[in-house]
Write an enzyme that holds these catalytic residues in place. Structure first.
Site, PDB file in Angstrom:
ATOM      1  N   CYS A  23       4.663 -34.093  -1.801  1.00 40.50           N
ATOM      2  CA  CYS A  23       4.931 -32.655  -1.915  1.00 40.50           C
ATOM      3  C   CYS A  23       4.120 -32.134  -3.106  1.00 40.50           C
ATOM      4  O   CYS A  23       4.258 -32.635  -4.227  1.00 40.50           O
ATOM      5  CB  CYS A  23       6.422 -32.399  -2.141  1.00 40.50           C
ATOM      6  SG  CYS A  23       6.780 -30.701  -2.639  1.00 40.50           S
TER       7      CYS A  23
ATOM      8  N   ASP B 186      -2.008 -29.727   6.145  1.00 42.90           N
ATOM      9  CA  ASP B 186      -3.374 -29.812   5.618  1.00 42.90           C
ATOM     10  C   ASP B 186      -3.530 -29.097   4.282  1.00 42.90           C
ATOM     11  O   ASP B 186      -4.221 -29.584   3.384  1.00 42.90           O
ATOM     12  CB  ASP B 186      -4.374 -29.249   6.635  1.00 42.90           C
ATOM     13  CG  ASP B 186      -4.373 -30.046   7.933  1.00 42.90           C
ATOM     14  OD1 ASP B 186      -3.965 -31.222   7.888  1.00 42.90           O
ATOM     15  OD2 ASP B 186      -4.772 -29.496   8.979  1.00 42.90           O
TER      16      ASP B 186
ATOM     17  N   ASP C 122      -9.402 -30.934   2.162  1.00 40.07           N
ATOM     18  CA  ASP C 122      -8.832 -31.937   3.055  1.00 40.07           C
ATOM     19  C   ASP C 122      -9.656 -31.958   4.339  1.00 40.07           C
ATOM     20  O   ASP C 122      -9.945 -30.905   4.905  1.00 40.07           O
ATOM     21  CB  ASP C 122      -7.374 -31.596   3.365  1.00 40.07           C
ATOM     22  CG  ASP C 122      -6.758 -32.578   4.347  1.00 40.07           C
ATOM     23  OD1 ASP C 122      -6.586 -33.738   3.957  1.00 40.07           O
ATOM     24  OD2 ASP C 122      -6.471 -32.182   5.488  1.00 40.07           O
TER      25      ASP C 122
ATOM     26  N   CYS D 176      10.079 -29.778   2.206  1.00 43.13           N
ATOM     27  CA  CYS D 176      10.479 -30.824   1.263  1.00 43.13           C
ATOM     28  C   CYS D 176      11.918 -30.575   0.826  1.00 43.13           C
ATOM     29  O   CYS D 176      12.437 -29.461   0.926  1.00 43.13           O
ATOM     30  CB  CYS D 176       9.539 -30.816   0.067  1.00 43.13           C
ATOM     31  SG  CYS D 176      10.008 -31.987  -1.231  1.00 43.13           S
TER      32      CYS D 176
ATOM     33  N   CYS E 296      12.923 -30.211  -2.017  1.00 48.24           N
ATOM     34  CA  CYS E 296      12.921 -29.214  -3.094  1.00 48.24           C
ATOM     35  C   CYS E 296      12.887 -27.797  -2.545  1.00 48.24           C
ATOM     36  O   CYS E 296      12.992 -26.833  -3.307  1.00 48.24           O
ATOM     37  CB  CYS E 296      11.744 -29.434  -4.044  1.00 48.24           C
ATOM     38  SG  CYS E 296      10.153 -28.879  -3.383  1.00 48.24           S
TER      39      CYS E 296
ATOM     40  N   GLU F  23     -11.479 -36.158  -0.838  1.00 48.94           N
ATOM     41  CA  GLU F  23     -10.907 -37.483  -0.647  1.00 48.94           C
ATOM     42  C   GLU F  23     -11.999 -38.449  -0.208  1.00 48.94           C
ATOM     43  O   GLU F  23     -12.910 -38.058   0.523  1.00 48.94           O
ATOM     44  CB  GLU F  23      -9.867 -37.405   0.459  1.00 48.94           C
ATOM     45  CG  GLU F  23      -8.536 -37.957   0.070  1.00 48.94           C
ATOM     46  CD  GLU F  23      -7.547 -37.747   1.199  1.00 48.94           C
ATOM     47  OE1 GLU F  23      -6.653 -38.575   1.338  1.00 48.94           O
ATOM     48  OE2 GLU F  23      -7.675 -36.772   1.953  1.00 48.94           O
TER      49      GLU F  23
HETATM   50 ZN   LIG Z   1       9.020 -30.899  -3.046  1.00 47.62          ZN
END
Ligand SMILES: [Zn+2]
Length: 376
Positions: free
Chosen positions: A333, A361, A188, A352, A354, A280
């Site tokens: 995520c 990053d 990244d 997140c 979850c 990327e």
């Molecule tokens: Zn998640």
């Protein structure tokens, strides 16, 4: 299998006063030839709607050299002048292919001072490089050896704003691919750190996978700011101002050198330890929108990293995967795949639904890796 590649090796050198003078004259003549040919091409295009070919420019150069008022063109090697025309030709080819803007005149102050010599204009014998019309060989600081038995094909001499001379020697080098590695990494291009890897490499990143800016860079930046302030205080046109300008250029050059060294070490380790490298594709449009200095620097570094990764991956038998630029690497995520509604730049850490706790990053780097592996 070993492969042969063209590689440029750059060294500092110290010209004698006579060599410095002759090279300065050569730079000036090459710039003049470039500008005259550009002027002629622009004139032919606007007046007659006609494109001037390289051969035509080359014939014009022969005529200029015969002209009395341009007789000084005969005092320097003709090869750098020819090469200037070739560079102009390449610039026009890129312009017509819509890859570049229209070529511009080279200015005495802003343009890079350089001269390019091809095989017929230098001799390379027993480790001594001698350029045409330059008297003795160049006093080169061989900071690393040229490849054994190397035969230079092109030599470019330049002088930077800090007054440093360097010679770039292009020659064939043999590259041996590395043994296959089993690692895979996503990268990244961060703002707070130079780069973030999806997995840490000891000695290269911190425990999370973040790569810091080169050592000494903060101190160098302070020095740069000081030199720039000193420059701003000097009177225009004074000799003290010229000296202050050189000091600023020197600090700039040192920062750039260290940064490039750092990026070389970084990209070599990344390529050495990983078989697949996912990055990327950041668009230029995205990059230029941000005018902040820190961002501009990290963007320039990122471009260099990308170039280095591309050729080193090709050299050493690694796979570089470039992930689509619209991929939501920061919002997703990396554990459950849920995409967050928004992720403002100031959010550095988030949790997140979850339950996974993310560093922005590192999470992005992991997503880039996953996308890269899926895209292969
Ligand atoms: Zn998640």
């Amino acid at each position: 299998m070993a492969q042969s590649v063209k590689r440029a090796f750059t060294y500092r050198f110290y010209p004698t006063p006579e060599q410095a003078e002759q090279l300065a004259r050569t730079f000036g003549c090459a710039r003049l030839v470039y500008n005259k040919a550009l002027e002629e091409r622009s004139r032919a295009y606007t007046r007659e709607g006609r494109r001037v070919s390289y051969e035509e420019s080359s014939a014009a150069l022969t005529a200029w050299k015969r002209a009395e008022e341009l007789g000084f063109l005969r005092e320097v090697s003709s090869v750098p002048l020819q090469q200037a025309l070739r560079h102009l030709q390449a610039a026009f080819t890129n312009f017509f292919a819509k890859r570049a803007a229209h070529p511009r005149f080279k200015s005495r102050k802003r343009s890079r001072l350089s001269a390019e010599y091809t095989r017929s204009a230098f001799t390379w014998r027993d480790g001594h490089l001698t350029l045409a019309k330059l008297g003795g060989p160049l006093d080169i600081v061989w900071s690393r050896p040229l490849p054994e038995g190397a035969e230079p094909s092109t030599v470019t001499v330049s002088k930077d704003a800090a007054g440093r001379w360097s010679v770039s020697i292009l020659c064939a080098d043999t590259i041996h691919p590395l043994d296959p590695a089993d690692g895979a990494v996503g990268i990244d291009a961060g703002i707070t750190s130079l780069l973030t890897l999806s997995r840490p490499i000891p000695g290269l990143t911190d425990a999370a996978g973040k790569v810091a800016n080169p050592r000494h860079e903060r101190a160098d930046r302070r020095r740069l700011a000081r030199a720039q302030r000193a420059l701003a205080r000097k009177d225009k046109g004074s000799s003290n101002r010229a000296k202050a300008k050189v000091r600023v250029a020197r600090v700039h050059a040192r920062i750039a050198d260290r940064r490039r060294d750092h990026l070389h070490k970084l990209t070599t380790s990344i390529v050495r330890e990983n078989q697949v490298i996912a990055i990327e594709d950041l668009t230029v449009r995205n990059l230029v929108r941000n005018h902040r200095l820190a961002r501009a620097i990290s963007d320039a570094s990122w471009r260099e990293v990308r170039i280095m990764l591309a050729y080193k991956a090709a050299w050493y038998g690694r796979e570089l995967v470039v992930v689509d630029r619209w991929f939501p690497s920061s919002k997703r995520c990396s554990v459950c795949g849920t995409i967050a509604a928004s992720m403002p730049l100031e959010v550095r850490e988030w949790v997140c639904a979850c339950g996974a706790a993310h560093d922005r990053d590192v999470n992005a780097a992991r997503n880039v890796l996953a996308a890269g592996l899926a895209e292969r």
